[in-house]
Design an enzyme around this catalytic site. Sequence first.
Site, PDB file in Angstrom:
ATOM      1  N   CYS A 146      66.309  38.882  50.461  1.00 32.95           N
ATOM      2  CA  CYS A 146      65.390  38.487  49.385  1.00 32.95           C
ATOM      3  C   CYS A 146      64.061  39.243  49.379  1.00 32.95           C
ATOM      4  O   CYS A 146      63.776  39.970  48.433  1.00 32.95           O
ATOM      5  CB  CYS A 146      65.131  36.990  49.480  1.00 32.95           C
ATOM      6  N   ARG A 164      66.109  28.665  51.861  1.00 32.35           N
ATOM      7  CA  ARG A 164      66.109  29.715  52.876  1.00 32.35           C
ATOM      8  C   ARG A 164      67.450  29.709  53.593  1.00 32.35           C
ATOM      9  O   ARG A 164      68.012  28.628  53.829  1.00 32.35           O
ATOM     10  CB  ARG A 164      65.027  29.462  53.943  1.00 32.35           C
TER      11      ARG A 164
HETATM   12  C1  UGA Z   1      63.258  33.603  51.398  1.00 36.91           C
HETATM   13  C2  UGA Z   1      62.294  32.494  50.954  1.00 36.91           C
HETATM   14  O1  UGA Z   1      61.655  31.908  52.083  1.00 36.91           O
HETATM   15  C3  UGA Z   1      63.027  31.402  50.175  1.00 36.91           C
HETATM   16  O2  UGA Z   1      62.098  30.446  49.683  1.00 36.91           O
HETATM   17  C4  UGA Z   1      63.758  32.059  48.996  1.00 36.91           C
HETATM   18  O3  UGA Z   1      64.516  31.110  48.268  1.00 36.91           O
HETATM   19  C5  UGA Z   1      64.690  33.124  49.514  1.00 36.91           C
HETATM   20  O4  UGA Z   1      63.945  34.107  50.247  1.00 36.91           O
HETATM   21  C6  UGA Z   1      65.375  33.757  48.334  1.00 36.91           C
HETATM   22  O5  UGA Z   1      64.696  34.372  47.502  1.00 36.91           O
HETATM   23  O6  UGA Z   1      66.586  33.553  48.142  1.00 36.91           O
HETATM   24  P1  UGA Z   1      65.025  33.878  53.427  1.00 36.91           P
HETATM   25  O7  UGA Z   1      65.081  35.319  53.012  1.00 36.91           O
HETATM   26  O8  UGA Z   1      66.289  33.129  53.629  1.00 36.91           O
HETATM   27  O9  UGA Z   1      64.200  33.024  52.307  1.00 36.91           O
HETATM   28  O10 UGA Z   1      64.233  33.812  54.793  1.00 36.91           O
HETATM   29  P2  UGA Z   1      62.768  33.432  55.334  1.00 36.91           P
HETATM   30  O11 UGA Z   1      62.891  32.287  56.236  1.00 36.91           O
HETATM   31  O12 UGA Z   1      61.810  33.314  54.224  1.00 36.91           O
HETATM   32  O13 UGA Z   1      62.438  34.720  56.230  1.00 36.91           O
HETATM   33  C7  UGA Z   1      62.374  36.034  55.664  1.00 36.91           C
HETATM   34  C8  UGA Z   1      61.960  37.044  56.705  1.00 36.91           C
HETATM   35  O14 UGA Z   1      60.582  36.920  57.007  1.00 36.91           O
HETATM   36  C9  UGA Z   1      62.688  36.951  58.040  1.00 36.91           C
HETATM   37  O15 UGA Z   1      63.075  38.251  58.432  1.00 36.91           O
HETATM   38  C10 UGA Z   1      61.658  36.373  58.985  1.00 36.91           C
HETATM   39  O16 UGA Z   1      61.860  36.786  60.305  1.00 36.91           O
HETATM   40  C11 UGA Z   1      60.381  36.945  58.408  1.00 36.91           C
HETATM   41  N1  UGA Z   1      59.172  36.149  58.728  1.00 36.91           N
HETATM   42  C12 UGA Z   1      59.037  34.893  58.216  1.00 36.91           C
HETATM   43  C13 UGA Z   1      58.157  36.698  59.494  1.00 36.91           C
HETATM   44  O17 UGA Z   1      58.250  37.853  59.956  1.00 36.91           O
HETATM   45  N2  UGA Z   1      57.032  35.959  59.743  1.00 36.91           N
HETATM   46  C14 UGA Z   1      56.869  34.715  59.247  1.00 36.91           C
HETATM   47  O18 UGA Z   1      55.810  34.104  59.511  1.00 36.91           O
HETATM   48  C15 UGA Z   1      57.899  34.151  58.488  1.00 36.91           C
END
Ligand code: UGA
Length: 440
Positions: A260, A154
């Site tokens: 992603c 992430r």
């Molecule tokens: C995501 C995946 O979590 C990674 O495992 C994966 O490797 C990566 O995509 C990828 O494909 O390269 P990332 O996009 O860096 O990682 O970020 P996340 O921490 O997963 O968050 C994504 C979005 O979801 C953010 O906008 C966050 O605010 C949102 N989110 C996350 C929520 O709205 N609620 C949640 O409970 C969790």
Amino acid sequence: MKIAVVGTGYVGLVTGVVFADLGNEVLCVDIDAAKVDAINKGQSPIYEPGLDELLQRNLEEGRLRATTDLAHAVRESEVIFICVGTPPTETGEPDLKYVDAVAAEIGCALNGYKIVVNKSTVPVGTGDRVRRIIEQHRAEPHEFDVVSNPEFLREGSAIHDTLNPDRIVIGADNPRAAMRIVELYAPLERPMLITNLATAEIIKYASNAFLALKISYINAIADLCERTGADVVQVAKAMGYDQRIGHAFLQAGLGFGGSCFPKDVQAFARTVQRYQLDPTLFQTILDINHARAPHFVAQIRNRLGDLQGKVVGLLGLAFKPNTDDIREARALEIIRLLLQAGATVKAYDPVAMPRVQPLFPEVRYCRNAYEVAENADALALITEWNEFRQLNFERIRQAMRQPNLFDGRNLYDPQRMRKLGFYYYGVGRAADPSEFKTVL
Ligand code: UGA
């Protein structure tokens, strides 16, 4: 092991630096000479906690170098990681032109047995495609294997995630290649799964789509909570204690952004369609997510009335905390909607402001949260950076024209905020539960 890592974005650079730190000799390759120069000077072109230190250490100790010369890197290495971008095309399918170009160059430069490992997020079947392209371009019949090794890191915790992955997936049709990659990862002592190519490619999308599904699911529940006087934070907490569900990725709010989830769920929907299957489930995940920003702005409008001439302050712009990445950031959509409605928008983000400024020059960028609050009719928390957790809310309230707080990430305690004199809106958290009657 001698390794080449092609592409120095989040995945490539972090992978390269971590493999170097584990004692391998790593050549990072990029077509962008400015990026390559920066890396060789120990300056990471991306903001990622801990990356600069690790980069500098491995440069100093001579285990890592960056170059624009892909052919040289291929000739020097036994294992070549492809970590280039796969941006979406207009149809939502990933554009494989960078992967194809790298595969062709690898083919031309082949000078002995190589393992070509694909880490870019690519649709099922891409491993075979890479193999065909290399075969078409190799001058001599040197052997090679193609492996799929999806990345689960992430942004914002990329180093930690790479060093401590929940699992390592190695998709290979030749066990000899798989075992070499197992050796490479062995020092991490994490669970490894060896699968065929297609399985590994699907694992990546199936995982991201499932996480996005959890977020859209809880956001759909949040809307029901708002209508019924329930509190989605408590609903999610209680659900999460069921070990089959878990607490992770059940935070209701403005939905998911980043490079992603939006792109991968769209791409997965297209893949499913390509195989004549029904993409509705995946499309619905995206539809729910698209509705989040307009719903949030509607809450601000409900409270303030006509937004013409009103001042709305935004805390946080990045798509999530600890990154300056604004790709698909919810803040962008919210700014667009607020400006369209005639509001004056002020904003502060610890690192992402320089990226947003060129897109929205009309926004007033501030030095901190207190400056954002000055004369604002509403303050909206968009990205839950740590520094917004413990603000002096007394000072914020006094600075504001009207004390309206819209919490897009449910960061604050509603009761505390109301006690402090704010009108408080949290996503999926009823304004005043006593006002609601459930319909039976
Ligand atoms: C995501 C995946 O979590 C990674 O495992 C994966 O490797 C990566 O995509 C990828 O494909 O390269 P990332 O996009 O860096 O990682 O970020 P996340 O921490 O997963 O968050 C994504 C979005 O979801 C953010 O906008 C966050 O605010 C949102 N989110 C996350 C929520 O709205 N609620 C949640 O409970 C969790």
